[in-house]
Design a protein around this motif. Structure first.
Motif, PDB file in Angstrom:
ATOM      1  N   ALA A 216       0.821  -1.211   0.000  1.00 51.65           N
ATOM      2  CA  ALA A 216       0.000   0.000   0.000  1.00 51.65           C
ATOM      3  C   ALA A 216       0.851   1.255   0.000  1.00 51.65           C
ATOM      4  CB  ALA A 216      -0.929  -0.004   1.217  1.00 51.65           C
ATOM      5  N   HIS A 217       1.938   1.246   0.764  1.00 50.84           N
ATOM      6  CA  HIS A 217       2.777   2.439   0.878  1.00 50.84           C
ATOM      7  C   HIS A 217       3.818   2.550  -0.226  1.00 50.84           C
ATOM      8  CE1 HIS A 217       1.018   2.299   4.928  1.00 50.84           C
ATOM      9  NE2 HIS A 217       1.172   3.605   4.894  1.00 50.84           N
ATOM     10  N   PHE A 218       3.788   1.604  -1.145  1.00 50.05           N
ATOM     11  CA  PHE A 218       4.614   1.734  -2.350  1.00 50.05           C
ATOM     12  C   PHE A 218       3.761   2.169  -3.536  1.00 50.05           C
ATOM     13  CE2 PHE A 218       6.713   0.026  -6.170  1.00 50.05           C
ATOM     14  CZ  PHE A 218       7.896   0.765  -6.095  1.00 50.05           C
ATOM     15  N   LYS A 219       2.619   1.499  -3.715  1.00 51.12           N
ATOM     16  CA  LYS A 219       1.732   1.836  -4.828  1.00 51.12           C
ATOM     17  C   LYS A 219       0.989   3.153  -4.597  1.00 51.12           C
ATOM     18  CE  LYS A 219       2.497  -1.822  -7.370  1.00 51.12           C
ATOM     19  NZ  LYS A 219       3.165  -1.716  -8.689  1.00 51.12           N
ATOM     20  N   GLN A 220       0.746   3.491  -3.321  1.00 44.68           N
ATOM     21  CA  GLN A 220       0.036   4.705  -2.915  1.00 44.68           C
ATOM     22  C   GLN A 220      -1.436   4.725  -3.326  1.00 44.68           C
ATOM     23  OE1 GLN A 220       3.484   7.356  -4.500  1.00 44.68           O
ATOM     24  NE2 GLN A 220       2.610   8.493  -2.784  1.00 44.68           N
ATOM     25  N   PHE A 221      -1.912   3.606  -3.845  1.00 44.69           N
ATOM     26  CA  PHE A 221      -3.318   3.496  -4.244  1.00 44.69           C
ATOM     27  C   PHE A 221      -3.701   2.022  -4.211  1.00 44.69           C
ATOM     28  CE2 PHE A 221      -6.223   2.686  -7.942  1.00 44.69           C
ATOM     29  CZ  PHE A 221      -7.370   3.170  -7.323  1.00 44.69           C
ATOM     30  N   ILE A 222      -4.736   1.691  -3.452  1.00 41.92           N
ATOM     31  CA  ILE A 222      -5.175   0.301  -3.352  1.00 41.92           C
ATOM     32  C   ILE A 222      -6.688   0.217  -3.540  1.00 41.92           C
ATOM     33  CG2 ILE A 222      -3.297  -0.570  -1.918  1.00 41.92           C
ATOM     34  CD1 ILE A 222      -5.045  -0.100   0.538  1.00 41.92           C
ATOM     35  N   THR A 223      -7.135  -0.875  -4.140  1.00 42.24           N
ATOM     36  CA  THR A 223      -8.563  -1.155  -4.301  1.00 42.24           C
ATOM     37  C   THR A 223      -8.818  -2.599  -3.876  1.00 42.24           C
ATOM     38  OG1 THR A 223      -8.335  -1.984  -6.571  1.00 42.24           O
ATOM     39  CG2 THR A 223      -8.684   0.395  -6.291  1.00 42.24           C
ATOM     40  N   PRO A 224     -10.039  -2.933  -3.512  1.00 44.52           N
ATOM     41  CA  PRO A 224     -10.343  -4.314  -3.125  1.00 44.52           C
ATOM     42  C   PRO A 224     -10.015  -5.332  -4.219  1.00 44.52           C
ATOM     43  CG  PRO A 224     -12.121  -2.859  -2.456  1.00 44.52           C
ATOM     44  CD  PRO A 224     -11.201  -2.036  -3.299  1.00 44.52           C
ATOM     45  N   GLU A 225     -10.143  -4.924  -5.485  1.00 46.00           N
ATOM     46  CA  GLU A 225      -9.868  -5.849  -6.590  1.00 46.00           C
ATOM     47  C   GLU A 225      -8.403  -6.259  -6.663  1.00 46.00           C
ATOM     48  OE1 GLU A 225     -11.658  -7.624  -8.799  1.00 46.00           O
ATOM     49  OE2 GLU A 225     -13.316  -6.987  -7.544  1.00 46.00           O
ATOM     50  N   GLY A 226      -7.545  -5.475  -6.028  1.00 47.21           N
ATOM     51  CA  GLY A 226      -6.126  -5.829  -6.006  1.00 47.21           C
ATOM     52  C   GLY A 226      -5.820  -6.995  -5.087  1.00 47.21           C
ATOM     53  N   PHE A 227      -6.827  -7.433  -4.324  1.00 49.62           N
ATOM     54  CA  PHE A 227      -6.637  -8.528  -3.372  1.00 49.62           C
ATOM     55  C   PHE A 227      -7.664  -9.626  -3.617  1.00 49.62           C
ATOM     56  CE2 PHE A 227      -5.564  -4.431  -1.445  1.00 49.62           C
ATOM     57  CZ  PHE A 227      -4.218  -4.620  -1.179  1.00 49.62           C
ATOM     58  N   ASN A 228      -7.932  -9.908  -4.877  1.00 51.19           N
ATOM     59  CA  ASN A 228      -8.941 -10.909  -5.227  1.00 51.19           C
ATOM     60  C   ASN A 228      -8.357 -12.317  -5.234  1.00 51.19           C
ATOM     61  OD1 ASN A 228      -7.418 -10.936  -7.540  1.00 51.19           O
ATOM     62  ND2 ASN A 228      -8.927  -9.886  -8.803  1.00 51.19           N
ATOM     63  N   PHE A 229      -9.164 -13.271  -5.697  1.00 55.02           N
ATOM     64  CA  PHE A 229      -8.737 -14.676  -5.706  1.00 55.02           C
ATOM     65  C   PHE A 229      -7.478 -14.889  -6.527  1.00 55.02           C
ATOM     66  CE2 PHE A 229      -8.905 -18.543  -8.380  1.00 55.02           C
ATOM     67  CZ  PHE A 229      -8.544 -19.461  -7.411  1.00 55.02           C
ATOM     68  N   MET A 230      -7.332 -14.163  -7.642  1.00 52.63           N
ATOM     69  CA  MET A 230      -6.163 -14.352  -8.491  1.00 52.63           C
ATOM     70  C   MET A 230      -4.877 -13.992  -7.765  1.00 52.63           C
ATOM     71  SD  MET A 230      -7.069 -15.807 -11.158  1.00 52.63           S
ATOM     72  CE  MET A 230      -5.438 -15.754 -11.884  1.00 52.63           C
ATOM     73  N   ARG A 231      -4.948 -13.022  -6.867  1.00 49.63           N
ATOM     74  CA  ARG A 231      -3.760 -12.659  -6.093  1.00 49.63           C
ATOM     75  C   ARG A 231      -3.368 -13.805  -5.166  1.00 49.63           C
ATOM     76  NH1 ARG A 231       0.944 -11.043  -5.746  1.00 49.63           N
ATOM     77  NH2 ARG A 231       1.527  -9.303  -4.407  1.00 49.63           N
ATOM     78  N   SER A 232      -4.355 -14.405  -4.505  1.00 53.32           N
ATOM     79  CA  SER A 232      -4.076 -15.566  -3.656  1.00 53.32           C
ATOM     80  C   SER A 232      -3.514 -16.715  -4.480  1.00 53.32           C
ATOM     81  CB  SER A 232      -5.355 -16.025  -2.947  1.00 53.32           C
ATOM     82  OG  SER A 232      -5.729 -15.121  -1.936  1.00 53.32           O
ATOM     83  N   PHE A 233      -4.088 -16.899  -5.669  1.00 51.86           N
ATOM     84  CA  PHE A 233      -3.648 -17.986  -6.544  1.00 51.86           C
ATOM     85  C   PHE A 233      -2.190 -17.807  -6.961  1.00 51.86           C
ATOM     86  CE2 PHE A 233      -3.208 -19.757 -10.868  1.00 51.86           C
ATOM     87  CZ  PHE A 233      -3.440 -21.089 -10.581  1.00 51.86           C
ATOM     88  N   GLU A 234      -1.792 -16.568  -7.253  1.00 52.01           N
ATOM     89  CA  GLU A 234      -0.404 -16.291  -7.628  1.00 52.01           C
ATOM     90  C   GLU A 234       0.559 -16.697  -6.513  1.00 52.01           C
ATOM     91  OE1 GLU A 234      -0.192 -12.166  -8.534  1.00 52.01           O
ATOM     92  OE2 GLU A 234      -1.424 -12.328 -10.344  1.00 52.01           O
ATOM     93  N   ILE A 235       0.185 -16.406  -5.276  1.00 51.49           N
ATOM     94  CA  ILE A 235       1.057 -16.736  -4.145  1.00 51.49           C
ATOM     95  C   ILE A 235       1.143 -18.249  -3.967  1.00 51.49           C
ATOM     96  CG2 ILE A 235       1.521 -16.286  -1.706  1.00 51.49           C
ATOM     97  CD1 ILE A 235      -0.436 -13.870  -1.973  1.00 51.49           C
ATOM     98  N   VAL A 236      -0.001 -18.934  -4.124  1.00 49.45           N
ATOM     99  CA  VAL A 236      -0.009 -20.397  -4.017  1.00 49.45           C
ATOM    100  C   VAL A 236       0.887 -21.019  -5.082  1.00 49.45           C
ATOM    101  CG1 VAL A 236      -1.452 -22.461  -4.248  1.00 49.45           C
ATOM    102  CG2 VAL A 236      -2.274 -20.514  -2.925  1.00 49.45           C
ATOM    103  N   VAL A 237       0.838 -20.483  -6.300  1.00 50.55           N
ATOM    104  CA  VAL A 237       1.668 -21.000  -7.391  1.00 50.55           C
ATOM    105  C   VAL A 237       3.150 -20.862  -7.049  1.00 50.55           C
ATOM    106  CG1 VAL A 237       2.374 -20.604  -9.787  1.00 50.55           C
ATOM    107  CG2 VAL A 237      -0.047 -20.651  -9.197  1.00 50.55           C
ATOM    108  N   MET A 238       3.532 -19.754  -6.441  1.00 51.75           N
ATOM    109  CA  MET A 238       4.930 -19.558  -6.041  1.00 51.75           C
ATOM    110  C   MET A 238       5.379 -20.638  -5.070  1.00 51.75           C
ATOM    111  SD  MET A 238       4.998 -15.429  -5.483  1.00 51.75           S
ATOM    112  CE  MET A 238       4.479 -14.315  -6.815  1.00 51.75           C
ATOM    113  N   VAL A 239       4.500 -20.973  -4.118  1.00 52.62           N
ATOM    114  CA  VAL A 239       4.836 -21.990  -3.123  1.00 52.62           C
ATOM    115  C   VAL A 239       4.934 -23.367  -3.769  1.00 52.62           C
ATOM    116  CG1 VAL A 239       4.035 -23.159  -1.031  1.00 52.62           C
ATOM    117  CG2 VAL A 239       3.813 -20.678  -1.238  1.00 52.62           C
TER     118      VAL A 239
END
Length: 303
Positions: A216-239
C-alpha cells in the motif's frame, strides 16, 4: 553466531546500502524489485501454512488486504514517517487476529474443505471492503504516503525468512512437520494438531499483513480488486513451483514469477497464454517443485 543470523545481518546491511542509492534506479526496475521483495514475504509466510504444516489456504490475499487497509488508514490519519513501522505492525496484528478468527473454526477441516473455506473468507474480505465507504469502497484508497523503500522491503523479507526458518528448525517447530507428515500419528503422540495449524495460520497471516502494508505504501493506491482470488492464486503457485516446504525454492520461485510477466510484456497479446503454458509444463515435468530435490539415501547392505 549462526549462519542464518549472519545472512540476516548481511541482507539488512546490503538493503540499507542499496536503499541509499535507490534514487538512481529506474522507477520501472524499482517497481519490479520492490514487487519481488513483497512477493517473497507473501510466499515464505504462505509456505509455513501450506508447505511446512500441510494445509491448503487460498485466502492469503485477504490477510494482505487487512494489513494494507489498516496500515494505510493509520498513515493517512497520522501523516508522519515515524508512524510507518508502527502502522505496518498494527496492520500485521489485525491480519493475525483475522487469521485467528477464521482459523479456530475452520482449521479442524482438511484438504479441499479448508481450501474452500479460506477462499470464501478471502472473497468476504474483498466484498466487505468494496462496501465500506470510509475506506473508499470500490474506488479504493488514494494518496497513501510513499514510505516503502528497498531497505524496509528486503529487510522485512529477510526477517520473515529468518523467523520462519528458525521456527521450523526449532524443537517446537517440529510439531508443524509432524502435522504435515501424518496428522493422525501426531495426534496419537499427544501433539495438539489444531493448535499448530492455528499458530501457523496466525503467523502466516501476520506477515501477509506486513506485506500488504508495504504494498500500500509503495503503490500509494489500493482497491479491493487488487486482493482478489487471483492474487491468492499467484502466491499459491509460487509456493507449489518453489517446492512445498522448501524456503530457498519458494524464494527463487517468487523472484522468477515476479520477473516472468514483465519479460513477456514484449509479446503482450500472448503474455498470459505463454505464462499459463509455462506453468502447466512446469507442473507436468516438476510436480514436486522446480527447486525441490530428493536426498539420495546411501545404499545399505542386506543380510
Amino acid at each position: 553466531m549462526a549462519r542464518s543470523q549472519i545472512i540476516l545481518i548481511v541482507v539488512v546491511l546490503v538493503s540499507l546500502g542499496v536503499s541509499l542509492g535507490s534514487g538512481r534506479i529506474d522507477p520501472y526496475f524499482l517497481d519490479v524489485i520492490i514487487g519481488i521483495g513483497i512477493n517473497i514475504i507473501l510466499a515464505v509466510s504462505l509456505n509455513l501454512i501450506n508447505g511446512y504444516t500441510g494445509q491448503f489456504s487460498l485466502g492469503h490475499a485477504g490477510f494482505m488486504a487487512v494489513g494494507a487497509y489498516t496500515a494505510a488508514m493509520i498513515t493517512l490519519n497520522v501523516s508522519s514517517p515515524w508512524m510507518f513501522i508502527p502502522a505496518l505492525f498494527v496492520g500485521g496484528i489485525f491480519a493475525a487476529v483475522t487469521g485467528l478468527i477464521v482459523g479456530i473454526p475452520s482449521l479442524r477441516l482438511k484438504g479441499d474443505y479448508l481450501a474452500i473455506v479460506t477462499l470464501g473468507f478471502g472473497e468476504i474480505i474483498r466484498v466487505v471492503l468494496q462496501n465500506m465507504e470510509f475506506v473508499g469502497a470500490a474506488l479504493g484508497l488514494r494518496g497513501i504516503p510513499s514510505y516503502t523503500t528497498f531497505f524496509w522491503t528486503f529487510g522485512l523479507a529477510a526477517l520473515c525468512t529468518y523467523i520462519v526458518v528458525c521456527l521450523v528448525n526449532s524443537t517446537y517447530g517440529r510439531g508443524f512437520l509432524a502435522v504435515r507428515d501424518d496428522e493422525i500419528a501426531a495426534e496419537s503422540m499427544g501433539i495438539n494438531t489444531t493448535k499448530y495449524k492455528v499458530t501457523a495460520f496466525v503467523i502466516g497471516a501476520f506477515w501477509a499483513g506486513i506485506a500488504g502494508g508495504l504494498y500500500a505504501h509503495f503503490k500509494q493506491f489500493i482497491t479491493p480488486e487488487g486482493f482478489n482470488f487471483m492474487r491468492s492464486f499467484e502466491i499459491v503457485v509460487m509456493v507449489i513451483l518453489g517446492g512445498m516446504g522448501r524456503t530457498a525454492g519458494v524464494i527463487a520461485a517468487a523472484i522468477i514469477l515476479t520477473i516472468l510477466p514483465e519479460v513477456l510484456r514484449e509479446v503482450a497479446e500472448y503474455r498470459m497464454i505463454i505464462y499459463s503454458l509455462l506453468l502447466i509444463i512446469l507442473m507436468l515435468t516438476r510436480p514436486q517443485g522446480i527447486f525441490a530435490w530428493e536426498r539420495k539415501r546411501k545404499p545399505t547392505l542386506s543380510a
